[in-house]
Design a protein around this motif. Structure first.
Motif, mmCIF file in Angstrom:
data_model
loop_
_atom_site.group_PDB
_atom_site.id
_atom_site.type_symbol
_atom_site.label_atom_id
_atom_site.label_comp_id
_atom_site.label_asym_id
_atom_site.label_seq_id
_atom_site.Cartn_x
_atom_site.Cartn_y
_atom_site.Cartn_z
ATOM 1 N N LEU A 259 -35.330 -31.245 -9.923
ATOM 2 C CA LEU A 259 -34.116 -30.752 -11.054
ATOM 3 C C LEU A 259 -33.375 -31.723 -10.785
ATOM 4 O O LEU A 259 -32.785 -32.292 -9.639
ATOM 5 C CB LEU A 259 -34.096 -29.472 -11.277
ATOM 6 C CG LEU A 259 -35.319 -28.694 -11.591
ATOM 7 C CD1 LEU A 259 -35.472 -26.810 -10.899
ATOM 8 C CD2 LEU A 259 -35.858 -29.206 -12.564
ATOM 9 N N ILE B 70 -25.425 -30.882 -12.998
ATOM 10 C CA ILE B 70 -25.538 -30.490 -14.095
ATOM 11 C C ILE B 70 -24.588 -29.747 -14.335
ATOM 12 O O ILE B 70 -24.031 -29.201 -15.855
ATOM 13 C CB ILE B 70 -26.596 -28.967 -13.611
ATOM 14 C CG1 ILE B 70 -27.139 -28.330 -14.891
ATOM 15 C CG2 ILE B 70 -26.272 -27.979 -12.141
ATOM 16 C CD1 ILE B 70 -28.274 -28.807 -15.089
ATOM 17 N N SER C 233 -39.228 -24.457 -10.322
ATOM 18 C CA SER C 233 -38.850 -25.198 -10.477
ATOM 19 C C SER C 233 -40.035 -25.709 -12.088
ATOM 20 O O SER C 233 -39.589 -26.335 -13.174
ATOM 21 C CB SER C 233 -38.596 -26.739 -9.168
ATOM 22 O OG SER C 233 -37.804 -26.240 -8.711
ATOM 23 N N LEU D 179 -40.580 -23.403 -14.897
ATOM 24 C CA LEU D 179 -38.287 -23.222 -15.534
ATOM 25 C C LEU D 179 -38.434 -24.717 -16.536
ATOM 26 O O LEU D 179 -38.504 -24.798 -17.648
ATOM 27 C CB LEU D 179 -37.053 -23.284 -13.954
ATOM 28 C CG LEU D 179 -37.457 -22.557 -13.649
ATOM 29 C CD1 LEU D 179 -35.236 -22.540 -12.494
ATOM 30 C CD2 LEU D 179 -36.987 -20.380 -14.656
ATOM 31 N N GLN D 180 -38.626 -26.181 -15.841
ATOM 32 C CA GLN D 180 -39.015 -27.192 -16.626
ATOM 33 C C GLN D 180 -39.760 -27.436 -18.013
ATOM 34 O O GLN D 180 -40.461 -26.971 -18.719
ATOM 35 C CB GLN D 180 -39.206 -28.174 -15.895
ATOM 36 C CG GLN D 180 -38.150 -28.527 -15.145
ATOM 37 C CD GLN D 180 -38.423 -29.980 -14.232
ATOM 38 O OE1 GLN D 180 -39.507 -29.991 -13.880
ATOM 39 N NE2 GLN D 180 -37.689 -30.846 -14.157
ATOM 40 N N THR E 43 -39.289 -24.780 -20.977
ATOM 41 C CA THR E 43 -37.276 -24.865 -21.735
ATOM 42 C C THR E 43 -38.205 -25.586 -22.723
ATOM 43 O O THR E 43 -38.244 -26.453 -22.280
ATOM 44 C CB THR E 43 -36.278 -24.693 -20.741
ATOM 45 O OG1 THR E 43 -36.874 -26.008 -20.242
ATOM 46 C CG2 THR E 43 -36.327 -23.566 -20.340
ATOM 47 N N ASP F 298 -32.236 -28.682 -23.753
ATOM 48 C CA ASP F 298 -32.107 -28.006 -22.711
ATOM 49 C C ASP F 298 -32.477 -28.148 -21.272
ATOM 50 O O ASP F 298 -32.918 -29.718 -20.912
ATOM 51 C CB ASP F 298 -32.864 -26.255 -22.331
ATOM 52 C CG ASP F 298 -33.431 -25.733 -23.632
ATOM 53 O OD1 ASP F 298 -31.858 -25.471 -24.416
ATOM 54 O OD2 ASP F 298 -34.482 -25.175 -23.645
ATOM 55 N N VAL G 109 -32.194 -28.386 -17.051
ATOM 56 C CA VAL G 109 -32.358 -27.209 -15.791
ATOM 57 C C VAL G 109 -32.098 -27.485 -14.715
ATOM 58 O O VAL G 109 -32.439 -28.697 -14.103
ATOM 59 C CB VAL G 109 -33.856 -26.901 -15.767
ATOM 60 C CG1 VAL G 109 -34.181 -25.986 -14.687
ATOM 61 C CG2 VAL G 109 -34.409 -26.119 -17.161
ATOM 62 N N PHE H 213 -30.435 -21.255 -9.518
ATOM 63 C CA PHE H 213 -30.149 -22.297 -10.749
ATOM 64 C C PHE H 213 -30.324 -21.594 -11.899
ATOM 65 O O PHE H 213 -29.086 -21.113 -12.251
ATOM 66 C CB PHE H 213 -32.443 -22.047 -10.666
ATOM 67 C CG PHE H 213 -33.567 -22.389 -9.799
ATOM 68 C CD1 PHE H 213 -33.725 -24.332 -9.612
ATOM 69 C CD2 PHE H 213 -33.413 -20.813 -8.716
ATOM 70 C CE1 PHE H 213 -34.915 -24.384 -8.642
ATOM 71 C CE2 PHE H 213 -35.226 -21.639 -7.928
ATOM 72 C CZ PHE H 213 -35.165 -23.472 -7.497
ATOM 73 N N ILE I 71 -29.366 -22.550 -15.901
ATOM 74 C CA ILE I 71 -30.261 -23.472 -16.779
ATOM 75 C C ILE I 71 -29.007 -23.693 -18.787
ATOM 76 O O ILE I 71 -28.252 -22.711 -18.409
ATOM 77 C CB ILE I 71 -31.227 -22.362 -17.600
ATOM 78 C CG1 ILE I 71 -32.401 -22.976 -16.378
ATOM 79 C CG2 ILE I 71 -32.255 -23.011 -18.869
ATOM 80 C CD1 ILE I 71 -33.932 -22.114 -17.399
ATOM 81 N N LEU J 57 -28.491 -24.070 -22.474
ATOM 82 C CA LEU J 57 -29.260 -23.994 -23.722
ATOM 83 C C LEU J 57 -27.976 -24.009 -25.360
ATOM 84 O O LEU J 57 -27.486 -23.118 -25.218
ATOM 85 C CB LEU J 57 -29.732 -22.264 -23.436
ATOM 86 C CG LEU J 57 -31.045 -21.856 -22.279
ATOM 87 C CD1 LEU J 57 -30.480 -20.395 -22.798
ATOM 88 C CD2 LEU J 57 -32.255 -22.168 -22.825
ATOM 89 N N CYS K 130 -31.792 -12.572 -13.444
ATOM 90 C CA CYS K 130 -31.052 -13.901 -14.240
ATOM 91 C C CYS K 130 -30.262 -12.411 -15.053
ATOM 92 O O CYS K 130 -30.052 -11.501 -15.340
ATOM 93 C CB CYS K 130 -31.885 -14.034 -15.727
ATOM 94 S SG CYS K 130 -33.957 -14.433 -14.598
#
Length: 550
Positions: A402, A408, A456, A459-460, A463, A467, A469, A477, A479, A481, A516
């Protein structure tokens, strides 16, 4: 025998000696006297000297002697009496091959005293105003350039460019040159008797002149002739004269001589001192070379071209289309190519040089071209591959593949700017694996790494393409959006939570869960937005984990 051998040597030496004596006049250095009316440092005088030097550069064949009557600053009879005495003494020292005289004072001086001081010496004159052919009666060895300002064309130009002309103000002085020019102008002005109103200002002090200039009508135009002395006898240089006028007057100024160009006059049909000096020197050169024909000995100089100052044209809203054909303009802004001409030429030369080198290399290396192309292609592919690998290493997390924390966060700043600029929604989700420490403690860190990779992938896969990640740190992690409000972010987080919980992981009986925290961008900074999401994440953990807080 010895005497017989010596005689031929003596004869040869005598012949060489006689040859040197007979030829001394042929190889003797030519001497030219330049007699100026005014003083060294006066722009007109210096430019005449410059024109003469353009024909006679410094060398051993011609020697030039300069004398200055200084007539603009010294003009009393007592001064001239002492001056003639001085020149009588000087004339005894050197014999000149030709004499060049500039302007009326020197011209009159040489007409009166030339035969006494320099008998039989050819004379070349320039810069002489109000010329009368009777001056040269019984004068055989004299020629030159008559300075005859084209007042008619200048006045016609003023009438064309200033159709609302109220009055033409002619500024002149009472020097010898000023008086001669004024006599020429009066002849021309007779033809404009009922066409224009004009005044000739030729007797004034500097204060008088400035007071009169202040009171000019805005439609008056100034024609500046000679301005080197005021009524009080004060000498005024060309620069001082034009500065005095410009300091108090807003009216356009025209002239007939180029020493005012670029200093405040709008323009005119201008006479060049340098051009006259050069023409006089060319005549002198013909004389010392035995080529001058004195039958066609007088040249009239009315000024070759119209010259204008771009800055003054702009000030009075006069366009180039209004000017006579062939006019030349000074102070004009340089075009790009003219301004960078030197660099462009160097660049072109360098380009040609490179092309020649390439042609030579191509010719010499043609047989090895295929091999070089193959090696270059392989090298290029390796470089590109390595570049991609390096780029990926700098932005991705080595374990999860990621985006890493630094990248990020950079992406978050970019998305925040987009959201602010285009007023779009933006949300983030912070995710943490519940009880991940127990996984590491019970199953080892390698197993923990396996769990991080599985999460991971989830999540990929769950989405969108738009997006982002990233692994924020440890088991956390982040993310991003874009174009997503808080309600939509909640749905995404909830979907991820359920998917993770339902995923079976070999070696874990009960699988894993995540907590989350989702937050929406509200014109805050990146770290503030992350903190809000992180706070919500810890709120979810505090409420029992395996949940989403917004």
């Amino acid at each position: 025998m010895g005497v017989i051998r010596i005689k031929p040597l003596i004869i040869i030496l005598i012949l060489i000696f006689l040859f040197m004596i007979l030829s001394s006049d042929v190889f003797a250095q030519k001497k030219i006297l330049v007699l100026h009316s005014y003083h060294q440092g006066l722009e007109w005088t210096d430019q005449i000297s410059e024109g003469i030097r353009s024909v006679f550069p410094y060398n051993d064949k011609v020697k030039i002697f300069y004398e200055y009557l200084d007539a603009k600053r010294n003009y009393s009879e007592k001064y001239y009496d002492k001056l003639i005495s001085l020149y009588r003494e000087k004339a005894k020292i050197i014999n000149f091959d030709v004499i060049i005289v500039s302007d009326n004072a020197a011209f009159n001086f040489i007409l009166e005293y030339g035969e006494e001081l320099y008998p039989k010496t050819p004379i070349v004159f320039c810069g002489v105003n109000n010329f009368n052919s009777n001056f040269l009666v019984n004068k055989e060895d004299i020629c030159g350039i008559v300075e005859n300002a084209d007042h008619r064309k200048i006045i016609d130009l003023i009438l064309k460019l200033h159709p609302n002309l109220n009055e033409l103000i002619i500024i002149n002085d009472q020097t010898l040159t000023g008086k001669n020019i004024q006599e020429e102008l009066k002849v021309v002005l007779k033809d404009y008797k009922n066409k224009i109103e004009y005044e000739i200002w030729d007797t004034f002090t500097l204060n008088d002149l400035q007071n009169r200039l202040i009171s000019l009508d805005q439609n008056d135009v100034i024609y500046l002739l000679v301005f080197n002395r005021d009524r009080a006898g004060n000498f005024i240089s060309y620069n001082q004269g034009i500065d005095i006028i410009k300091s108090v007057s807003k009216n356009p100024i025209y002239g007939a001589w180029d020493f005012y160009l670029g200093k405040g006059i709008l323009g005119g049909k201008l006479i060049s001192a340098q051009a006259q000096g050069k023409e006089a020197a060319l005549m002198a050169k013909k004389i010392i070379n035995g080529q001058q024909d004195f039958r066609e000995k007088i040249v009239f100089d009315k000024g070759s071209n119209f010259y204008f100052d771009y800055l003054e044209l702009k000030k009075y809203n006069i366009t180039e289309n209004d000017l006579p054909a062939g006019s030349r303009i000074v102070n004009q802004p340089d075009s790009f190519f003219k301004k960078n001409n030197r660099y462009l030429l160097w660049g072109l030369a360098f380009l040609i040089f490179i092309i020649l080198i390439l042609i030579i290399i191509y010719y010499l290396k043609n047989k090895e071209k295929e091999k070089l192309d193959k090696l270059n292609l392989e090298l290029e592919q390796k470089v590109k591959q390595r570049t991609r690998e390096l780029e990926k290493m700098t932005i991705t997390d080595e374990l999860t593949d990621l985006f890493n924390r630094r990248h990020i966060l950079d992406l978050l700043e970019i998305e925040i700017k987009k959201a602010s600029r285009y007023n779009r929604n933006l949300s983030v989700i912070m995710i943490d694996i519940d009880f991940f420490k127990k996984v590491n403690d019970n199953h080892g860190h390698q197993f923990g790494d396996k769990v991080l990779k599985i999460l991971s992938d989830i999540l990929q896969q769950n989405t969108r393409n738009i997006d982002f990640v990233g692994r924020y740190g440890g088991e956390e992690f982040l993310i991003i959006l874009p174009e997503t409000d808080l309600d939509q972010a909640y749905l995404v987080a909830e979907k991820l939570r359920k998917t993770v919980k339902e995923t079976q992981i070999s070696g874990l009986e009960s699988g894993i869960t995540i907590s989350c925290g989702a937050a929406q961008f509200e014109d805050d900074l990146g770290h503030q937005l992350i903190k809000r999401a992180d706070d919500l994440l810890y709120k979810a953990k505090a409420k029992g984990r395996d949940r989403v807080e917004i």
